[in-house]
Design a protein around this motif. Structure first.
Motif, PDB file in Angstrom:
ATOM      1  N   ALA A  90      12.582 -49.612   9.295  1.00 59.96           N
ATOM      2  CA  ALA A  90      11.436 -50.479   9.532  1.00 59.96           C
ATOM      3  C   ALA A  90      10.665 -50.120  10.793  1.00 59.96           C
ATOM      4  N   SER A  91      11.399 -49.803  11.879  1.00 59.25           N
ATOM      5  CA  SER A  91      10.697 -49.604  13.154  1.00 59.25           C
ATOM      6  C   SER A  91      11.281 -48.506  14.029  1.00 59.25           C
ATOM      7  N   GLY A  92      12.441 -47.986  13.637  1.00 57.35           N
ATOM      8  CA  GLY A  92      13.068 -46.938  14.441  1.00 57.35           C
ATOM      9  C   GLY A  92      13.884 -47.465  15.600  1.00 57.35           C
ATOM     10  N   SER A  93      13.956 -48.802  15.755  1.00 53.64           N
ATOM     11  CA  SER A  93      14.710 -49.375  16.868  1.00 53.64           C
ATOM     12  C   SER A  93      15.558 -50.545  16.393  1.00 53.64           C
ATOM     13  N   VAL A  94      16.561 -50.897  17.184  1.00 53.38           N
ATOM     14  CA  VAL A  94      17.482 -51.978  16.833  1.00 53.38           C
ATOM     15  C   VAL A  94      16.779 -53.320  16.976  1.00 53.38           C
ATOM     16  N   HIS A  95      16.908 -54.169  15.981  1.00 51.50           N
ATOM     17  CA  HIS A  95      16.396 -55.535  16.049  1.00 51.50           C
ATOM     18  C   HIS A  95      17.545 -56.421  16.538  1.00 51.50           C
ATOM     19  N   TRP A  96      17.676 -56.535  17.834  1.00 50.00           N
ATOM     20  CA  TRP A  96      18.869 -57.162  18.417  1.00 50.00           C
ATOM     21  C   TRP A  96      19.017 -58.629  18.020  1.00 50.00           C
ATOM     22  N   ALA A  97      17.934 -59.371  18.025  1.00 54.30           N
ATOM     23  CA  ALA A  97      18.020 -60.787  17.665  1.00 54.30           C
ATOM     24  C   ALA A  97      18.494 -60.947  16.220  1.00 54.30           C
ATOM     25  N   ASP A  98      17.919 -60.131  15.325  1.00 50.54           N
ATOM     26  CA  ASP A  98      18.339 -60.192  13.926  1.00 50.54           C
ATOM     27  C   ASP A  98      19.791 -59.776  13.775  1.00 50.54           C
ATOM     28  N   LEU A  99      20.221 -58.767  14.538  1.00 47.39           N
ATOM     29  CA  LEU A  99      21.601 -58.307  14.461  1.00 47.39           C
ATOM     30  C   LEU A  99      22.561 -59.421  14.896  1.00 47.39           C
ATOM     31  N   GLY A 100      22.173 -60.152  15.931  1.00 46.86           N
ATOM     32  CA  GLY A 100      23.001 -61.269  16.372  1.00 46.86           C
ATOM     33  C   GLY A 100      23.093 -62.354  15.315  1.00 46.86           C
ATOM     34  N   LEU A 101      21.969 -62.654  14.671  1.00 45.94           N
ATOM     35  CA  LEU A 101      21.976 -63.671  13.622  1.00 45.94           C
ATOM     36  C   LEU A 101      22.764 -63.213  12.395  1.00 45.94           C
ATOM     37  N   VAL A 102      22.689 -61.919  12.089  1.00 44.42           N
ATOM     38  CA  VAL A 102      23.492 -61.374  10.987  1.00 44.42           C
ATOM     39  C   VAL A 102      24.978 -61.555  11.283  1.00 44.42           C
ATOM     40  N   THR A 103      25.371 -61.317  12.533  1.00 48.53           N
ATOM     41  CA  THR A 103      26.766 -61.499  12.921  1.00 48.53           C
ATOM     42  C   THR A 103      27.197 -62.941  12.724  1.00 48.53           C
ATOM     43  N   ILE A 104      26.381 -63.871  13.207  1.00 48.86           N
ATOM     44  CA  ILE A 104      26.702 -65.294  13.061  1.00 48.86           C
ATOM     45  C   ILE A 104      26.799 -65.676  11.588  1.00 48.86           C
ATOM     46  N   ALA A 105      25.824 -65.223  10.797  1.00 51.43           N
ATOM     47  CA  ALA A 105      25.814 -65.557   9.374  1.00 51.43           C
ATOM     48  C   ALA A 105      27.029 -64.989   8.657  1.00 51.43           C
ATOM     49  N   MET A 106      27.385 -63.744   8.958  1.00 48.14           N
ATOM     50  CA  MET A 106      28.522 -63.106   8.313  1.00 48.14           C
ATOM     51  C   MET A 106      29.827 -63.818   8.627  1.00 48.14           C
ATOM     52  N   VAL A 107      30.072 -64.069   9.902  1.00 50.10           N
ATOM     53  CA  VAL A 107      31.327 -64.710  10.302  1.00 50.10           C
ATOM     54  C   VAL A 107      31.390 -66.133   9.747  1.00 50.10           C
ATOM     55  N   ALA A 108      30.266 -66.847   9.771  1.00 45.96           N
ATOM     56  CA  ALA A 108      30.239 -68.210   9.248  1.00 45.96           C
ATOM     57  C   ALA A 108      30.485 -68.233   7.743  1.00 45.96           C
ATOM     58  N   ALA A 109      29.855 -67.316   7.013  1.00 41.97           N
ATOM     59  CA  ALA A 109      30.034 -67.266   5.560  1.00 41.97           C
ATOM     60  C   ALA A 109      31.478 -66.938   5.205  1.00 41.97           C
ATOM     61  N   ARG A 110      32.064 -65.980   5.929  1.00 43.06           N
ATOM     62  CA  ARG A 110      33.449 -65.638   5.653  1.00 43.06           C
ATOM     63  C   ARG A 110      34.391 -66.789   6.003  1.00 43.06           C
ATOM     64  N   THR A 111      34.103 -67.490   7.099  1.00 41.15           N
ATOM     65  CA  THR A 111      34.925 -68.635   7.488  1.00 41.15           C
ATOM     66  C   THR A 111      34.863 -69.720   6.418  1.00 41.15           C
ATOM     67  N   PHE A 112      33.663 -70.004   5.923  1.00 41.53           N
ATOM     68  CA  PHE A 112      33.515 -70.974   4.837  1.00 41.53           C
ATOM     69  C   PHE A 112      34.311 -70.533   3.612  1.00 41.53           C
ATOM     70  N   ALA A 113      34.191 -69.255   3.258  1.00 38.53           N
ATOM     71  CA  ALA A 113      34.869 -68.742   2.069  1.00 38.53           C
ATOM     72  C   ALA A 113      36.376 -68.861   2.189  1.00 38.53           C
ATOM     73  N   MET A 114      36.924 -68.482   3.347  1.00 37.12           N
ATOM     74  CA  MET A 114      38.367 -68.537   3.535  1.00 37.12           C
ATOM     75  C   MET A 114      38.879 -69.967   3.542  1.00 37.12           C
ATOM     76  N   ALA A 115      38.139 -70.870   4.196  1.00 31.70           N
ATOM     77  CA  ALA A 115      38.556 -72.268   4.217  1.00 31.70           C
ATOM     78  C   ALA A 115      38.538 -72.847   2.805  1.00 31.70           C
ATOM     79  N   ALA A 116      37.471 -72.565   2.052  1.00 32.10           N
ATOM     80  CA  ALA A 116      37.393 -73.046   0.677  1.00 32.10           C
ATOM     81  C   ALA A 116      38.531 -72.477  -0.161  1.00 32.10           C
ATOM     82  N   ASN A 117      38.823 -71.189   0.040  1.00 35.86           N
ATOM     83  CA  ASN A 117      39.922 -70.544  -0.674  1.00 35.86           C
ATOM     84  C   ASN A 117      41.248 -71.236  -0.403  1.00 35.86           C
TER      85      ASN A 117
END
Length: 317
Positions: free
Chosen positions: A61-88
């Motif tokens: 997209a731009s040739g550079s790291v989108h740090w804010a988006d990367l941080g939000l991706v991290t939060i979303a990933m860990v939260a989604a996995r936590t939800f999945a494991m708890a539900a499991n």
């Protein structure tokens, strides 16, 4: 059969009578027990591939790291996995109680109450949706598509002999979602990477499920090892990981990756070979080594090589 290695339960963090900080210690104890319940450290398996997709998308997209988006991706990933494991764990607690290998899990022993697990899962789901909404309206609109398989997966072992495939579908969403999060558009390369991750995790779940083949047959849990035997499951895992490797190659070609990526795939091939050599139908004693060591190494190592490749091609901070 499980999507994560069993870790023994521990104290739920009872307070000391009369202690001034008892309430705080009690709350901290509940949080620690919940994190053990969801095996938070196993986020290492899918998170590196979300980072690969997010960084590749940023580069495109731009040739550079989108740090804010990367941080939000991290939060979303860990939260989604936590939800999945708890539900499991909530959905499977009766099955876990009947399996000696999983009978020490926190919801079975009472180290974590069902109420705490439900509250934790709801909080995790809320964090995931908030992160998705912050990323973009498209991410929020697609969030239900990512959440639905997380809830379906625990039930899969009740109606199909191939719950590992459902787990693969769940995990395939990580790179696809991460790419969309930073670019706001679809990518067939990210889709192929997602398929590779899904096949990879489904393949090593086949190995992990071999530990429970006999007890699964006895209590009516469905899986490939229970239906086709351990030898059949290990053969299926080998074939699946060959497909995984082919998909990694396809992704590299689609993205015009350089020498670092191909070096990473050579290391990945060695790790896959090691994983399949140390486990056999007659010796399952090293399943955890294959599950934790080999697969944890694959995710981290391939991310490191992918990052080196992107930097060598011009990715900037």
């Amino acid at each position: 059969m499980s999507d994560a290695a069993f870790l023994p339960g521990a104290s739920g963090g009872a307070t000391r009578p009369g202690g001034g900080g008892g309430g705080q210690e009690h709350a901290v104890g509940h949080v620690r027990a919940f994190l053990r319940l969801v095996v938070i450290e196993h986020s290492v398996f899918a998170l590196p591939f979300a980072y690969i997709a997010a960084l590749a998308g940023s580069f495109a997209a731009s040739g550079s790291v989108h740090w804010a988006d990367l941080g939000l991706v991290t939060i979303a990933m860990v939260a989604a996995r936590t939800f999945a494991m708890a539900a499991n764990r909530i959905i499977d607690r009766a099955i876990d109680a009947r399996n000696p290998r999983t009978a020490g899990r926190e919801l079975v022993t009472g180290a974590v109450s069902v109420r705490t697990a439900v509250v934790g899962s709801v909080v995790a789901l809320g964090v995931f949706l908030a992160a998705a909404a912050t990323l973009s309206w498209l991410c929020l609109a697609l969030a239900p598509i990512a959440v639905a398989p997380l809830v379906i997966y625990p039930y899969a072992k009740r109606f199909t002999d191939f719950p590992h495939a459902v787990l693969g579908i769940v995990q395939a969403a990580a790179p696809i979602g991460a790419w969309i999060a930073v670019t706001d558009h679809w990518s067939w390369a990210a889709f192929v990477l997602g398929l590779a991750v899904g096949a990879w995790i489904g393949g090593f779940d086949l190995i992990y499920a071999c530990q429970d083949a006999e007890i699964d047959r006895r209590i009516g849990v469905r899986s490939v090892p229970a239906r086709f035997g351990i030898r059949g499951a290990l053969l299926g895992s080998t074939v699946t990981h060959v497909v995984t490797f082919a998909l990694f190659v396809a992704y590299g070609l689609m993205e015009n990756n350089g020498a670092w990526w191909w070096a990473g795939l050579a290391v990945t091939a060695a790790a896959f070979s090691y994983e399949h050599v140390i486990v056999s139908p007659k010796d399952l004693s090293r399943v955890n080594r294959a599950f934790l060591t080999a697969n944890g190494f694959v995710g981290i190592a391939l991310f490191a090589f992918a990052l080196a490749d992107l930097i060598s091609r011009g990715l900037s901070a």
